[in-house]
Every structure is written in structure tokens, then in C-alpha cells.
Design an enzyme around this catalytic site. Structure first.
Site, PDB file in Angstrom:
ATOM      1  N   HIS A 551       0.853  -1.197   0.000  1.00  0.00           N
ATOM      2  CA  HIS A 551       0.000   0.000   0.000  1.00  0.00           C
ATOM      3  C   HIS A 551       0.882   1.237   0.000  1.00  0.00           C
ATOM      4  O   HIS A 551       1.666   1.429   0.931  1.00  0.00           O
ATOM      5  CB  HIS A 551      -0.876   0.035   1.254  1.00  0.00           C
ATOM      6  CG  HIS A 551      -1.668  -1.217   1.480  1.00  0.00           C
ATOM      7  ND1 HIS A 551      -2.168  -1.581   2.708  1.00  0.00           N
ATOM      8  CD2 HIS A 551      -2.062  -2.196   0.621  1.00  0.00           C
ATOM      9  CE1 HIS A 551      -2.832  -2.719   2.603  1.00  0.00           C
ATOM     10  NE2 HIS A 551      -2.767  -3.128   1.341  1.00  0.00           N
TER      11      HIS A 551
HETATM   12  C1  LIG Z   1      -0.261  -7.948  -4.061  1.00  0.00           C
HETATM   13  C2  LIG Z   1      -1.130  -6.810  -3.586  1.00  0.00           C
HETATM   14  C3  LIG Z   1      -2.281  -7.093  -2.876  1.00  0.00           C
HETATM   15  C4  LIG Z   1      -3.089  -6.034  -2.435  1.00  0.00           C
HETATM   16  N1  LIG Z   1      -4.246  -6.341  -1.790  1.00  0.00           N
HETATM   17  C5  LIG Z   1      -5.089  -5.345  -1.440  1.00  0.00           C
HETATM   18  C6  LIG Z   1      -6.353  -5.642  -0.868  1.00  0.00           C
HETATM   19  O1  LIG Z   1      -6.702  -6.805  -0.683  1.00  0.00           O
HETATM   20  N2  LIG Z   1      -7.161  -4.600  -0.533  1.00  0.00           N
HETATM   21  C7  LIG Z   1      -6.793  -3.288  -0.716  1.00  0.00           C
HETATM   22  O2  LIG Z   1      -7.560  -2.393  -0.338  1.00  0.00           O
HETATM   23  N3  LIG Z   1      -5.609  -3.002  -1.279  1.00  0.00           N
HETATM   24  C8  LIG Z   1      -4.771  -3.987  -1.674  1.00  0.00           C
HETATM   25  N4  LIG Z   1      -3.602  -3.687  -2.313  1.00  0.00           N
HETATM   26  C9  LIG Z   1      -3.326  -2.270  -2.615  1.00  0.00           C
HETATM   27  C10 LIG Z   1      -4.276  -1.651  -3.637  1.00  0.00           C
HETATM   28  O3  LIG Z   1      -4.532  -2.525  -4.705  1.00  0.00           O
HETATM   29  C11 LIG Z   1      -3.660  -0.351  -4.127  1.00  0.00           C
HETATM   30  O4  LIG Z   1      -3.448   0.468  -2.998  1.00  0.00           O
HETATM   31  C12 LIG Z   1      -4.532   0.409  -5.107  1.00  0.00           C
HETATM   32  O5  LIG Z   1      -4.849  -0.364  -6.235  1.00  0.00           O
HETATM   33  C13 LIG Z   1      -3.794   1.668  -5.544  1.00  0.00           C
HETATM   34  O6  LIG Z   1      -4.618   2.401  -6.391  1.00  0.00           O
HETATM   35  P1  LIG Z   1      -4.004   3.569  -7.270  1.00  0.00           P
HETATM   36  O7  LIG Z   1      -5.071   4.086  -8.133  1.00  0.00           O
HETATM   37  O8  LIG Z   1      -3.300   4.501  -6.342  1.00  0.00           O
HETATM   38  O9  LIG Z   1      -2.858   2.865  -8.137  1.00  0.00           O
HETATM   39  P2  LIG Z   1      -2.866   1.529  -8.993  1.00  0.00           P
HETATM   40  O10 LIG Z   1      -4.081   0.712  -8.742  1.00  0.00           O
HETATM   41  O11 LIG Z   1      -1.559   0.889  -8.733  1.00  0.00           O
HETATM   42  O12 LIG Z   1      -2.935   2.052 -10.499  1.00  0.00           O
HETATM   43  C14 LIG Z   1      -1.921   2.848 -11.049  1.00  0.00           C
HETATM   44  C15 LIG Z   1      -1.829   2.551 -12.537  1.00  0.00           C
HETATM   45  O13 LIG Z   1      -1.096   3.604 -13.170  1.00  0.00           O
HETATM   46  C16 LIG Z   1      -0.249   3.050 -14.164  1.00  0.00           C
HETATM   47  N5  LIG Z   1       0.842   3.995 -14.393  1.00  0.00           N
HETATM   48  C17 LIG Z   1       1.883   4.302 -13.583  1.00  0.00           C
HETATM   49  N6  LIG Z   1       2.654   5.249 -14.123  1.00  0.00           N
HETATM   50  C18 LIG Z   1       2.095   5.556 -15.326  1.00  0.00           C
HETATM   51  C19 LIG Z   1       2.434   6.472 -16.348  1.00  0.00           C
HETATM   52  N7  LIG Z   1       3.489   7.292 -16.248  1.00  0.00           N
HETATM   53  N8  LIG Z   1       1.644   6.511 -17.459  1.00  0.00           N
HETATM   54  C20 LIG Z   1       0.552   5.707 -17.587  1.00  0.00           C
HETATM   55  N9  LIG Z   1       0.190   4.828 -16.621  1.00  0.00           N
HETATM   56  C21 LIG Z   1       0.951   4.762 -15.497  1.00  0.00           C
HETATM   57  C22 LIG Z   1       0.206   1.738 -13.557  1.00  0.00           C
HETATM   58  O14 LIG Z   1       0.653   0.855 -14.568  1.00  0.00           O
HETATM   59  C23 LIG Z   1      -1.066   1.274 -12.871  1.00  0.00           C
HETATM   60  O15 LIG Z   1      -1.848   0.480 -13.723  1.00  0.00           O
HETATM   61  C24 LIG Z   1      -2.735  -4.698  -2.713  1.00  0.00           C
HETATM   62  C25 LIG Z   1      -1.557  -4.430  -3.402  1.00  0.00           C
HETATM   63  C26 LIG Z   1      -0.759  -5.472  -3.834  1.00  0.00           C
HETATM   64  C27 LIG Z   1       0.517  -5.159  -4.568  1.00  0.00           C
END
Ligand SMILES: Cc1cc2nc3c(=O)[nH]c(=O)nc-3n(C[C@H](O)[C@H](O)[C@H](O)COP(=O)(O)OP(=O)(O)OC[C@H]3O[C@@H](n4cnc5c(N)ncnc54)[C@H](O)[C@@H]3O)c2cc1C
Length: 615
Positions: A551
Site C-alpha cells: 500500500h
Molecule cells: C499484491 C497486492 C495485494 C493487495 N491487496 C489489497 C487488498 O486486498 N485490498 C486493498 O484495499 N488493497 C490492496 N492492495 C493495494 C491496492 O490494490 C492499491 O493500494 C490500489 O490499487 C492503488 O490504487 P491507485 O489508483 O493509487 O494505483 P494503482 O491501482 O496501482 O494504479 C496505477 C496505474 O497507473 C499506471 N501507471 C503508472 N505510471 C504511469 C504512467 N506514467 N503513465 C501511464 N500509466 C501509469 C500503472 O501501470 C497502474 O496500472 C494490494 C496491493 C498489492 C501489490
């Protein structure tokens, strides 16, 4: 690579796991190092030259093991980090081979799904284009924002760095999944190597790979964050995202891991409850343990199968394998994004507004590359550091099977003014065990891996008060600085004792911490106290105890004041009107619970306001 460097690499791999060279492990390690965003190629070259200079390859096995163990225990953090990177790479590759998996009783990959549905989202070919809103990133924040905006009638383009994926791609192969769907082959770390950084890089972002745990933002955290977080509107957004994501406790049959944890918790009289999960039609006892490599059934209600499909159906164009390089401005407002495809083609998307939702590691990097100067960008990074306590049982646990996470305990969630930790279990595949385990020689390691089917573990997820920082290093490389604060280390120590007690109460035969020096004990009078004294002696320095972060939060936080935050409450950056952040970076501090639902609610609320404004 020189011949001497190559020989050194082969000798290192063979020392970690005899037989590695015949299986082609050195080449696999090179490929993993190439993908690893925390290792520069020249650093690996210099490391191998050092081993070559000391004629490592000519030493007898026992001496080679002693040399590697000296690196493991070095007083220099860089040496410990190098040891851990080489250890993980070599062992992960070695145990990706079917014959080694068979030897330790692990069944290996699932294979293609019986009814794997083909992709329902047709990506748009990358090219220059115009739209109302460009959303960068398709995970928890980006997926929801794209759907809300597209459904309100706005023209939306989503840029996603990773590939398009669907159930047909999820073959349940651990190393293959890390390489294809995780950022940096799941090998990225903080600068000192102390904490592994796990995050998705594929359509749906990390929600495609995560473990389905779906807690709403706790009331106490909402009160602490104040502003819109205490509003009825935010409550409404939390309800809407929970509904669309199918959050329920209908698919919570405990795995053997969770049954063991519950047994221990109940014996101690400690808190245990069912985990809310975002699933529909989850098979729990079938393929669920492989959920972290993508759900074959489409049961996990990631943004891939919910919000992104909604956005796509409402006309959003979704471009994959294309990374945003910088946000461009015109007349003092965000005006679009320059991006580059994996094949090196540069494109520009012009828009009235830009939403950055790249996750809390990449979002500040993009803002910094775009020239934003607010001092809070990149700072206040929280990681919810996770370490594990594992244990050996007489029973057949098969810890890679069963519901991915069905139960949790909040027994120590509030140790100190809202700060504490959650106890959760997770599926243990060979690479996961390797990630947390020690290496004390090839024979010891083989025995440890051989015990996988009878092993279980408990993860302690700490709400961290301490903060780190994301920066752009040399050549624009992502640099993540984070040191465990003493305050957080103290609470983690409580968690190690707590997890050991739970596993002991559940009947563990031997209990292990995740220290590199291998600390373990067989339950008996005074033994736990001796183990904890050893834990205190070793401490939690980088490379001394394994930590991972699932996270990432807070690195472009929202707030009421540009001195204290990077964005306004509505997500708009203080520096550039028309540029918004809606992802884990937005959190004012660590949420203390798994953050997906909070991120989705922030994106839902702020994208709804933006849609109203733009319409
Ligand atoms: C193995 C694992 C298990 C987890 N389990 C849970 C759970 O059970 N419950 C929970 O609440 N949370 C869980 N989490 C955490 C949760 O999934 C994340 O906190 C959440 O998805 C983050 O959301 P976000 O929108 O910040 O980023 P993300 O969901 O990571 O999305 C960011 C996206 O941006 C893209 N990106 C990055 N840089 C660029 C760029 N320059 N140009 C274009 N695209 C880009 C990436 O490729 C990615 O697809 C888990 C995480 C992991 C790794």
C-alpha cells in the site's frame, strides 16, 4: 558481460541453489535485474566484477556460502541489499522450474482457465488525440474517475503504462505474473533495499492483482483527515464504490491459513472477524489462492471488470502500453499529456483537464517531471510496512490454496492513538516464502522450501506514522527513501510477539520471524522470550528483516493549505489548475486499512465534482 563476470554470476546462483546453472537460472536473474527498476545495469556489472576479482567462482562451496553470508550480515546496508537482491532473484528463478516445484510439493501454475473470457475492452491504438479529460493510470483511482466522467457524457482518454489483460491471460504462474503484470517484475525496493515495493502495471492497475480486501475508510481516520472526508458526500461515494465493486462477506470460507489464525486468535480470546471482499462468484477453494496473479474467473471485482468496462461502454478510449512522460500546460492550465508507447512512439493527448492516477510512487514522479514545485510533492509517503511471522505445523496446510484473505484481527489495531497493526494472512507461493525467509546455506534453504506445504504465516500490516519520500534520481530514475520510524518499529515488535503467540496457540511446531539471520523457536517454557530477545538484538534495519509494502499512500496529499499539501481537497494541484490527482497519493496520512476502497471513493467524489464543473 565479461566471461569473468558471467562465471561469478553462475557461481553465485549455484551457491544459492545447487543445480541452478543447468536450469538457466543465471540468464533468468539477468532478465529480472533488467526489469528491476531499483537496480542499474552498471551496478550489477560492478557487483559481479567484485566477486570475479575475489575469484569467488574458484572457491569451494562452503567458502562461497561463507562469503555470501558475510554479505548478508555486513554492517553496510548496500552489501546487505545486494545480497538480498541476488538471493531473491536466484531462488525465485530456481523455484520457477517445474521439477523444483514438484520436489517441494508445490503444484505450480494453474494453466489456462477453462472458460477464460476474452478481453471485453478493446484498446484504442496510440496516437495524437483530443478529449475533455485525460486520465493517466487505470487502477483504483483512474478506473473509477474514468467511468464517472465518461458516464457523465464527457470525452475521456485513459493512458495506461501496462498491457491490456483479461481472464484468459491469468495462467496462475507466479514468476510469469510478476514479470508480465507487476511493476519492475515485483522486484522494486526502497533505495536502501529495506522494503520491497509491490504494485501492478497492467490494465486495472493493482486492483487486477490485489487480494480483494475491501475495508471502508475507518470513521476515526475520516475524522482525523477532516475536510470532505467527514461529509455525507464522501459516505455516499464509499457506498457507491462498495456497491459497484460487489463488497460482501458471502465468499469467506477460511483457507487452512485463515483457519489456523482463527484457531490461535480464539484460543487467546482475541478479536477475529470476516474480511469484506470485492468478489462475485468467487470459488474460494478452487483457484482463489492464485488471485494475486489475476483472477481466472473474473470474480474479483477489480476496476478491470467493473469501472473500466463502464468507462469503455460509455465511450472512453483506453490506450495501453503507453506511459505519460509529462503533463503539458497552456495559458497557466493543464492542457494535456505527452506520452510514449512501449515501442518508442511519442504521442500527445490534448485535454481540458488531466487526472493523474499512477499510484503513489509514479504520480509524484510524473508531477515532478512536469515541473511542479510544491514542496509536498513526493513527501509524506506512507507504506504500511508488512513483515511476517511464519510457522511449521504437523498438518498439511498447502498455504497457496483457499480464499485469498477471509479473516483478520484488529486486536492490536489501536496500540497508540489510532496507530497499530492488522493481522492478516496471505497465500504463500514459493516466491512469497523466498521473499520473507532467510538463507543460511543451500541445504538449510532447501529444507525450508521443502517445508512449504506444512507452513503457514501471519502478516502484520502496520499503520505507519513515519514518512518517506519519492524523488527523481539520476537519469530520472525513481528513488524511494523510507526509514522505519522508531515509533513504528516499536509497534511492529508488538505485532511480532502477537503473531508468534497466535501461531503458538494454534499448535505451531516451530515459529520463525522474517529476519535474515533466521530467528526461530520451538514453543516451550521461556523459548518465546528468548526468541523476542533475539528479535530485539537484530532490530529492523534494512536487509536485516524482510519487509514489503503493498500500500503506497500520501505522496501528493490533499489538504486545505499549500504549505502542508500538494493538492486542494478536490484533488486539483496547487501548482497547476486543471491538473488533478486521484489515487493513493491523495491520502492525508496512512489509512490503517487496506486502501483500495478509500482510493475509489476519493476518485468517485472528486471526479463527480469535476464532471459537474466541466459539463
Ligand atoms: C499484491 C497486492 C495485494 C493487495 N491487496 C489489497 C487488498 O486486498 N485490498 C486493498 O484495499 N488493497 C490492496 N492492495 C493495494 C491496492 O490494490 C492499491 O493500494 C490500489 O490499487 C492503488 O490504487 P491507485 O489508483 O493509487 O494505483 P494503482 O491501482 O496501482 O494504479 C496505477 C496505474 O497507473 C499506471 N501507471 C503508472 N505510471 C504511469 C504512467 N506514467 N503513465 C501511464 N500509466 C501509469 C500503472 O501501470 C497502474 O496500472 C494490494 C496491493 C498489492 C501489490
Amino acid at each position: 558481460m565479461t566471461r569473468a563476470q558471467r562465471r561469478a554470476l553462475e557461481a553465485i546462483c549455484d551457491t544459492f541453489a545447487p543445480g541452478a546453472v543447468d536450469l538457466g537460472v543465471p540468464d533468468q536473474v539477468l532478465e529480472l535485474a533488467r526489469l528491476n527498476p531499483s537496480v542499474a545495469e552498471r551496478e550489477l556489472g560492478a557487483l559481479l566484477s567484485l566477486f570475479a576479482l575475489r575469484r569467488f567462482a574458484r572457491l569451494p562451496r562452503a567458502r562461497r556460502e561463507a562469503v555470501l553470508l558475510a554479505w548478508c550480515e555486513s554492517k553496510y546496508a548496500t552489501k546487505r541489499a545486494a545480497f538480498q537482491a541476488l538471493r531473491k532473484g536466484a531462488l525465485l528463478a530456481f523455484y520457477s522450474h517445474a521439477e523444483n516445484q514438484r520436489r517441494i510439493g508445490y503444484p505450480g501454475a494453474l494453466g489456462p482457465p477453462a472458460n477464460g473470457r476474452a478481453a471485453r475492452i478493446q484498446p484504442t491504438p496510440a496516437g495524437d488525440m483530443h478529449c475533455d479529460v485525460c486520465v493517466v493510470g487505470s487502477g483504483a483511482g483512474g478506473g473509477v474517475a474514468a467511468a464517472v466522467l465518461a458516464q457523465s457524457g464527457l470525452d475521456v482518454v485513459v493512458l495506461e503504462a501496462g498491457p491490456a489483460v483479461s481472464e484468459a491471460d491469468f495462467v496462475g504462474d507466479e514468476l510469469d505474473a510478476y514479470r508480465r503484470f507487476y511493476w519492475g517484475a515485483a522486484a522494486g525496493t526502497t533505495d536502501d533495499g529495506g522494503i520491497g515495493l509491490l504494485t501492478g502495471e497492467c490494465l486495472g492497475g493493482t486492483t487486477t492483482l490485489n487480494w480483494t480486501t475491501s475495508f471502508p475508510t475507518p470513521d476515526a481516520v475520516r475524522d482525523e483527515w477532516s475536510g470532505p472526508f467527514v461529509s455525507d458526500e464522501f459516505t455516499h461515494s464509499l457506498d457507491v464504490v462498495a456497491e459497484r465493486s460487489g463488497v460482501c462477506t458471502d465468499y469467506n470460507e477460511p483457507s487452512t491459513r485463515d483457519a489456523i489464525m482463527r484457531r490461535g486468535l480464539e484460543a487467546l480470546g482475541w478479536h477475529v472477524d470476516a474480511m469484506p471482499r470485492n468478489v462475485r462468484g468467487c470459488d474460494q477453494n478452487g483457484v482463489c489462492g492464485y488471485c494475486g496473479f489475476g483472477c481466472q474467473l473474473g470474480a474479483k471485482q477489480s476496476t478491470l471488470v467493473t469501472w473500466l468496462e463502464d468507462a469503455h461502454a460509455a465511450g472512453a478510449r483506453i490506450i495501453v502500453e503507453t506511459s505519460a512522460e509529462r503533463v503539458v500546460a497552456r495559458g497557466g492550465r493543464a492542457n494535456g499529456v505527452d506520452a510514449v508507447t512501449r515501442t518508442g512512439k511519442t504521442i500527445t493527448v490534448r485535454s481540458q483537464a488531466v487526472i493523474v492516477a499512477c499510484g503513489a510512487l509514479q504520480t509524484p514522479a510524473l508531477l515532478l517531471r512536469s515541473g511542479l514545485a510544491n514542496r509536498n510533492i513526493g513527501r509524506h509517503l506512507h507504506l504500511h510496512p508488512v513483515t511476517g511471522v511464519s510457522a511449521l505445523f504437523d498438518e498439511d496446510v498447502r498455504p497457496w490454496t483457499g480464499t485469498i484473505q477471509a479473516l483478520y484481527s484488529d486486536e492490536h489495531a489501536n496500540l497508540d492513538d489510532g496507530y497499530g497493526l492488522k493481522y492478516e494472512t496471505g497465500p504463500i507461493h514459493p516466491g512469497v516464502l523466498i521473499g520473507f525467509a532467510s538463507w543460511r546455506g543451500a541445504d538449510d534453504c532447501a529444507e525450508l522450501l521443502g517445508n512449504l506445504p506444512r507452513s503457514s504465516g501471519i502478516g502484520l500490516l502496520a499503520r505507519d506514522r513515519g514518512e518517506g519520500e519519492v524523488r527523481l534520481g539520476r537519469g530520472g530514475r525513481l528513488s524511494v527513501r523510507y526509514r522505519l520510524a522508531d515509533d513504528d518499529a516499536r509497534r511492529i515488535r508488538v505485532g511480532i510477539e502477537g503473531a508468534a503467540r497466535i501461531l503458538e496457540a494454534a499448535g505451531a511446531k516451530r515459529v520463525y520471524s522474517s529476519h535474515a539471520r533466521k530467528l526461530s523457536y520451538e514453543p516451550g517454557a521461556g523459548r518465546r522470550e528468548q526468541f523476542l530477545a533475539a528479535v530485539d538484538r537484530e532490530g529492523f534495519g534494512a536487509g536485516r528483516c524482510a519487509f514489503f509494502s503493498f500500500h503506497h499512500m500520501g505522496s501528493a496529499r490533499v489538504g486545505a493549505d499549500p504549505e502542508q499539501s500538494a493538492c486542494r481537497w478536490n484533488g486539483e494541484t496547487w501548482d497547476l489548475p486543471g491538473l488533478y490527482v486521484m489515487d493513493g497519493s491523495s491520502f492525508p496520512s496512512a489509512s490503517g486499512v487496506n486502501p483500495m476502497l478509500t482510493i475509489e471513493a476519493i476518485a468517485h467524489l472528486n471526479a463527480s465534482h469535476l464532471a459537474a464543473e466541466l459539463r
